[in-house]
Design an enzyme around this catalytic site. Structure first.
Site, PDB file in Angstrom:
ATOM      1  N   HIS A 143      28.255  -1.508 -11.887  1.00 36.26           N
ATOM      2  CA  HIS A 143      29.362  -1.995 -11.049  1.00 36.26           C
ATOM      3  C   HIS A 143      28.994  -3.224 -10.216  1.00 36.26           C
ATOM      4  CE1 HIS A 143      31.791   2.045 -10.896  1.00 36.26           C
ATOM      5  NE2 HIS A 143      31.328   1.772 -12.108  1.00 36.26           N
ATOM      6  N   HIS A 175       0.816  -1.223   0.000  1.00 40.05           N
ATOM      7  CA  HIS A 175       0.000   0.000   0.000  1.00 40.05           C
ATOM      8  C   HIS A 175       0.848   1.271   0.000  1.00 40.05           C
ATOM      9  CE1 HIS A 175       0.758  -1.126   4.191  1.00 40.05           C
ATOM     10  NE2 HIS A 175       0.723   0.171   4.473  1.00 40.05           N
ATOM     11  N   GLY A 189      11.014   1.896   0.877  1.00 39.72           N
ATOM     12  CA  GLY A 189      11.913   1.060   0.078  1.00 39.72           C
ATOM     13  C   GLY A 189      12.746   0.132   0.943  1.00 39.72           C
ATOM     14  N   CYS A 221       7.762   0.155  -1.647  1.00 42.82           N
ATOM     15  CA  CYS A 221       6.971   0.187  -0.404  1.00 42.82           C
ATOM     16  C   CYS A 221       7.003   1.625   0.084  1.00 42.82           C
ATOM     17  CB  CYS A 221       7.483  -0.829   0.621  1.00 42.82           C
ATOM     18  SG  CYS A 221       9.152  -0.570   1.239  1.00 42.82           S
ATOM     19  N   GLY A 222       6.714   1.871   1.348  1.00 49.09           N
ATOM     20  CA  GLY A 222       6.677   3.255   1.814  1.00 49.09           C
ATOM     21  C   GLY A 222       8.032   3.931   1.736  1.00 49.09           C
ATOM     22  N   GLY A 262      12.012  -1.875   3.801  1.00 49.05           N
ATOM     23  CA  GLY A 262      11.518  -3.215   4.118  1.00 49.05           C
ATOM     24  C   GLY A 262      11.592  -4.124   2.904  1.00 49.05           C
ATOM     25  N   ARG A 300      37.528  -5.705 -12.646  1.00 50.86           N
ATOM     26  CA  ARG A 300      37.486  -5.364 -11.213  1.00 50.86           C
ATOM     27  C   ARG A 300      36.071  -5.512 -10.632  1.00 50.86           C
ATOM     28  NH1 ARG A 300      37.105  -0.423 -13.773  1.00 50.86           N
ATOM     29  NH2 ARG A 300      36.017   1.264 -12.693  1.00 50.86           N
TER      30      ARG A 300
HETATM   31  C1  RB5 Z   1       3.897   0.221   5.418  1.00 52.18           C
HETATM   32  O1  RB5 Z   1       3.183   1.104   6.191  1.00 52.18           O
HETATM   33  C2  RB5 Z   1       5.391   0.514   5.471  1.00 52.18           C
HETATM   34  O2  RB5 Z   1       5.893   0.154   6.706  1.00 52.18           O
HETATM   35  C3  RB5 Z   1       6.078  -0.223   4.346  1.00 52.18           C
HETATM   36  O3  RB5 Z   1       5.520   0.166   3.134  1.00 52.18           O
HETATM   37  C4  RB5 Z   1       7.570   0.053   4.177  1.00 52.18           C
HETATM   38  O4  RB5 Z   1       7.862   1.404   4.203  1.00 52.18           O
HETATM   39  C5  RB5 Z   1       8.500  -0.730   4.970  1.00 52.18           C
HETATM   40  O5  RB5 Z   1       9.732  -0.554   4.828  1.00 52.18           O
END
Ligand code: RB5
Length: 147
Positions: free
Chosen positions: A99, A9, A69, A66-67, A71, A134
């Site tokens: 790289h 979401h 990035g 995600c909110g 998680g 490298r």
């Molecule tokens: C969801 O609310 C949020 O925790 C998730 O999207 C994200 O940001 C987690 O890293």
């Protein structure tokens, strides 16, 4: 090139716009969901789905939103063969591929605006691993951890 997209979401709205943008730029898209906005969904479900499909070579690259990035990035990197990173600037988005052979880009839908996200995504999508000695040597050292 085929790209797999996924978002919870926190990234759903950005994913929909990025999907449209990539299709308009002649990329083939697999949408791993969420396919509808669900305020109660969980980012690992989509991050792991994208990561497993990258690991299975269903597509060359993935983008997970995600909110923040963060998680998505943590979850995706648990899957063998996945090299995911949060990039909120254009330089890292292409240099990470050139790289480090990054194959999954993670974005924070609550962090960056859509025009910046489009530039980052295109830069990531068009980049190729340099194959320079490298960089291959460094990548091999990282890949050894997966053995
Ligand atoms: C969801 O609310 C949020 O925790 C998730 O999207 C994200 O940001 C987690 O890293």
């Amino acid at each position: 090139m085929k790209i797999i997209l996924g978002a919870d979401h926190g990234g759903f709205e950005t994913k929909e716009k990025i999907k449209e943008y990539l299709l308009a730029n002649n990329f083939e898209i697999i949408d791993a969901g969420n396919l509808v906005y669900d305020a109660k969904d969980d980012y690992p479900d989509f991050a792991i789905s994208v990561a497993k499909r990258i690991s299975a070579n269903e597509a060359e690259k993935g983008i997970i939103i995600c909110g923040s990035g963060v998680g998505a990035c943590i979850a995706a990197n648990k899957v063998k063969g996945v090299r995911a990173c949060v990039c909120h600037d254009v330089y890292s988005a292409h240099q990470g591929v050139e790289h480090d052979d990054m194959n999954v880009l993670c974005l924070g839908g609550r962090i960056i605006g859509i025009e910046t996200a489009k530039e980052i995504v295109l830069s990531f999508a068009n980049a190729r691993f340099s194959n320079e000695e490298r960089h291959k040597r460094r990548l091999e050292k990282v890949l050894k951890l997966e053995e």
